[in-house]
Scaffold this active site. Structure first.
Site: not given
Ligand code: GLA
Length: 730
Positions: A358-359, A470, A540
């Site tokens: 992810d991020d 995203d 989320d």
């Molecule tokens: C959003 C997405 C999360 C995650 C964050 C990362 O909130 O919904 O699942 O990927 O960004 O910054």
């Protein structure tokens, strides 16, 4: 009004939708599956809805459409007719489909039928203003297997001067006149998406909308309208629709003074303005509409089938979603090679098929204050690039996915320092930062090229199977200062068209790559983005109990086949609620299963449970994702118990998930009566991970499971059970 007119229509072959035009009555009729839709040219040359409902007989004819007349002499006649697509003019007071301003100040637009062309599964009908060369092509196409009708409009300016479009819908849907309708719609916010609402359709108007530049968490572009008071979810007439648009949108539902009920939807008219130069055209989004006689449950099953077989990029047979692992809740922004490799090894050991980082992997991304826009690999975290991690993931038998947020920029980034003019903004006005970031103006061709370019490079240079795309803020100051003043509001349309264009092009260049649409959870889910992405991030909020209503609400409009759900740590960060790993798995197994927990803290028992659950999920996922969903006991309204059932398309397998919030006063779990099975078939019951049922036979007929049901043994707080029924013989 219906007339038996004998052989006016030639019957369409099975499984083919048909559109037929009767020149005598000037009536168009479309039939497919259980649905007939008919409209005609009336005596005022307007296009008038005649019928939308259950499938009629071939022998059923229609008499020519006749414009309505009001009840008061001061009422303009346009208001008394259920028009398919009305221009704002000649005293129309209801929601128009199209409103324009001409350069000379005239704002009157009256659309009359001109011509039509019948196509294989649909028809294009052309309307034109009574005196000016503004044309509207109405596109209709009906899906043979579900009867879902797709409608959109193309507006053409063939005058010699620009025309400003102030409002443009894809379609108006007219329901039979009545005052006993109820509307269901979805509302929400971040971490609380997909709340199902229900209200009576009273005189007046309800507007569902987003003014945010994207679909939004707050309303979903979907509606369902039920007539009368159905006694359960499986009976009663339901009309439903979903708009395929990921920008600002609106759907208005109104009951007028004549009890005409209509639903009009398309671009959100708020702050809208699209200047059409001579010769130019504007195409609206597609508004899909369907009809079911099997209640709200039947409506969602039809819509799911339509999405799976007609909308998704891999339709008609989308590959089931692989079980994925995602690093976000485990490591946040603190990703690095060693940490991700350690997680990947553990994920592979429980049967995960896709590892998603992810991020945090790019630019100077230490937190959400910096880095967006700088899509190069962070050398401190990944000194040798992504390849060693990707190779490791492949070596473990998984494919690799990566998080990106292509449309955004942090002011603290090289990209913003180089191109501050690339963001949506009004010069001289503040730039409202949300989550410390600004929105790149994708309507600009240089921004579009940059975004397509870096994503293409990323996919060329790395063996990536999946992008989590995203989008983590809403618009403010939606200015496009590089465009001519009169064209600046085109940003609402061009931005989204370019987004779709990038997705389309990336898929064409990298056909094996799958994409997830995420927007701070479920902020960008609609049939437009679903045409170009394979799955969506539902919310989320990963609390497995909250998820029951979130997922239930979601499923009214969207197929469980795209609904991603992760098992994360307990207590969960949202409510500090503690639940067992089994409960978390069973909640997440209702959609596309993922794991997002910090596997570094798991015990050997946790790994054993997870391995068993994931193996069980793989045996039923085709049914869960692409089968027929039955809501056996709704989790809505604070229900103590809930249960869902998914039945495979061939009815040979069914999966039941049952959840108990908390036992009270020793009452047993309510008997769960199954649905949708083959009554004569023999089904064998198999518990998932030791689930228990009271005095349940091992094998019984579909009739028995549906009539006698299943007595699930559940006691305690946050308890869950799963069962599989396999057809033993036929
Ligand atoms: C959003 C997405 C999360 C995650 C964050 C990362 O909130 O919904 O699942 O990927 O960004 O910054």
């Amino acid at each position: 009004m219906l007339l038996a007119v004998g052989a006016a229509w030639a019957a369409p072959p099975d499984g083919v939708s048909s559109v037929r035009f009767d020149a005598g009555s000037r009536v168009f009729r479309m039939d497919a599956a259980g649905v007939t839709y008919a409209f005609g040219v009336n005596d005022r040359q307007e296009l008038q809805t005649l019928y939308w409902g259950g499938r009629l007989q071939e022998s059923d004819g229609f008499v020519a459409a006749k414009a309505g007349h009001g009840v008061a002499s001061f009422e303009a006649p346009a208001n008394a007719t259920q028009q398919e697509f009305s221009g704002w003019g000649e005293g129309l007071y209801s929601e128009p489909a199209l409103k324009v301003s001409f350069a000379d100040g005239n704002r009157d637009l009256v659309l009359h039928y001109v011509s039509h062309e019948v196509e294989r599964d649909g028809v294009v009908v052309t309307l034109k203003d009574i005196s000016r060369d503004v044309f509207v092509e109405l596109h209709y196409s009906m899906d043979a297997s579900t009867g879902v009708l797709g409608r959109s409009a193309v507006i053409l300016n063939r005058t010699k001067a620009p025309v400003m479009i102030e409002q443009a819908a894809a379609a108006s849907w007219n329901l039979p006149v009545g005052s006993d309708y109820r509307l269901r719609y979805l509302s929400g916010r971040w971490a609380a998406e997909w709340t199902l609402n229900e209200q009576k359709i009273a005189p007046g108007k309800t507007v569902l909308e987003s003014r945010r530049g994207s679909t939004g968490h707050q309303n979903s572009p979907w509606f369902a309208i039920e007539r009368g008071d159905a006694k359960d979810e499986d009976t009663g007439e339901v009309w439903f629709g979903a708009l395929a648009w990921s920008g600002s949108w609106s759907i208005s539902v109104e009951q007028d003074q004549l009890r005409q009920v209509r639903v009009t939807g398309g671009f959100n008219p708020f702050d809208f303005g699209y200047r059409l130069a001579p010769g130019e055209r504007l195409t609206t989004p597609v508004f899909y509409g369907g009809y079911s006689q099997d209640g709200i449950d039947g409506a969602s099953r039809l819509l799911h089938r339509f999405e799976v077989t007609r909308i998704l990029p891999q339709a008609p047979h989308p590959r089931p979603r692989p079980v994925l692992y995602n690093s976000w809740e485990a490591t946040g922004f603190a990703v690095n090679e060693a940490g991700q490799v350690a997680l990947a090894e553990k994920a592979a050991s429980i049967g995960v098929e896709r590892f998603v980082m992810d991020d945090g992997w790019f630019g100077q991304r230490k937190n959400d204050h910096a880095g967006l826009g700088d899509w190069y690999v962070n050398k401190q975290k990944f000194p040798n690039g992504l390849k060693p991690l990707i190779d490791k993931v492949h070596g473990l038998g998984m494919d690799f996915g990566l998080w990106v947020e292509p449309e955004m920029v942090n002011p603290d980034s090289d990209l913003y320092r180089k191109h501050p003019e690339w963001v949506l903004n009004f010069p001289g006005r503040p730039h409202t930062e949300l989550r410390n970031q600004l929105v790149l103006n994708l309507a600009r061709s240089d921004v579009r090229d940059y975004v397509l370019g870096f994503l293409d490079d990323l996919l060329k240079q790395n063996d990536i199977a999946f992008l989590k795309w995203d989008y983590n803020r809403n618009w403010a100051e939606p200015g496009w200062d590089a465009a001519a003043t009169e064209d600046q509001k085109k940003v609402y349309v061009t931005y989204v068209e370019n987004l779709y264009g990038i997705l389309r092009e990336l898929r064409a260049r990298h056909p094996k790559v799958e994409i997830e649409s995420c927007s701070g959870g479920g902020g960008r889910v609609d049939l437009g983005i679903m045409l170009l992405t394979d799955e969506v991030w539902t919310s989320d909020n990963t609390d497995p109990f909250d998820r029951l209503t979130i997922q239930d609400g979601f499923s009214y409009a969207y197929t469980p086949g795209v609904m991603m759900a992760w098992v994360t740590d307990s207590p969960n960060w949202v409510n500090q609620r503690t639940t067992s790993l089994e409960y978390r798995f069973l909640s997440s197994m209702q959609g596309g299963l993922g794991v997002g927990a910090n596997l570094g803290t798991w015990s050997p028992e946790d790994f054993a449970v997870a391995k068993e659950m994931i193996a069980a999920y793989k045996e039923v996922r085709e049914t869960v994702q692409h089968g027929d969903l039955y809501r056996l006991i709704s989790p809505e309204g604070g229900s103590e118990a809930s249960a869902t059932e998914s039945v495979s398309v061939d009815k040979r397998q069914a999966v039941v998930f049952a959840f108990l919030h908390s036992s009270q006063k020793g009452y047993p779990f309510p008997t769960v009566k199954l649905r949708g099975l083959d009554a004569a078939g023999q089904y064998r019951l198999r518990p998932i991970h030791g689930a228990k049922a009271e005095a349940a036979p091992e094998v019984a007929s579909g009739a028995s499971w549906m009539s006698r049901g299943l007595d699930v043994v559940l006691r305690g707080d946050f308890q869950a059970a799963g069962f599989v029924l396999e057809e033993a013989s036929r």
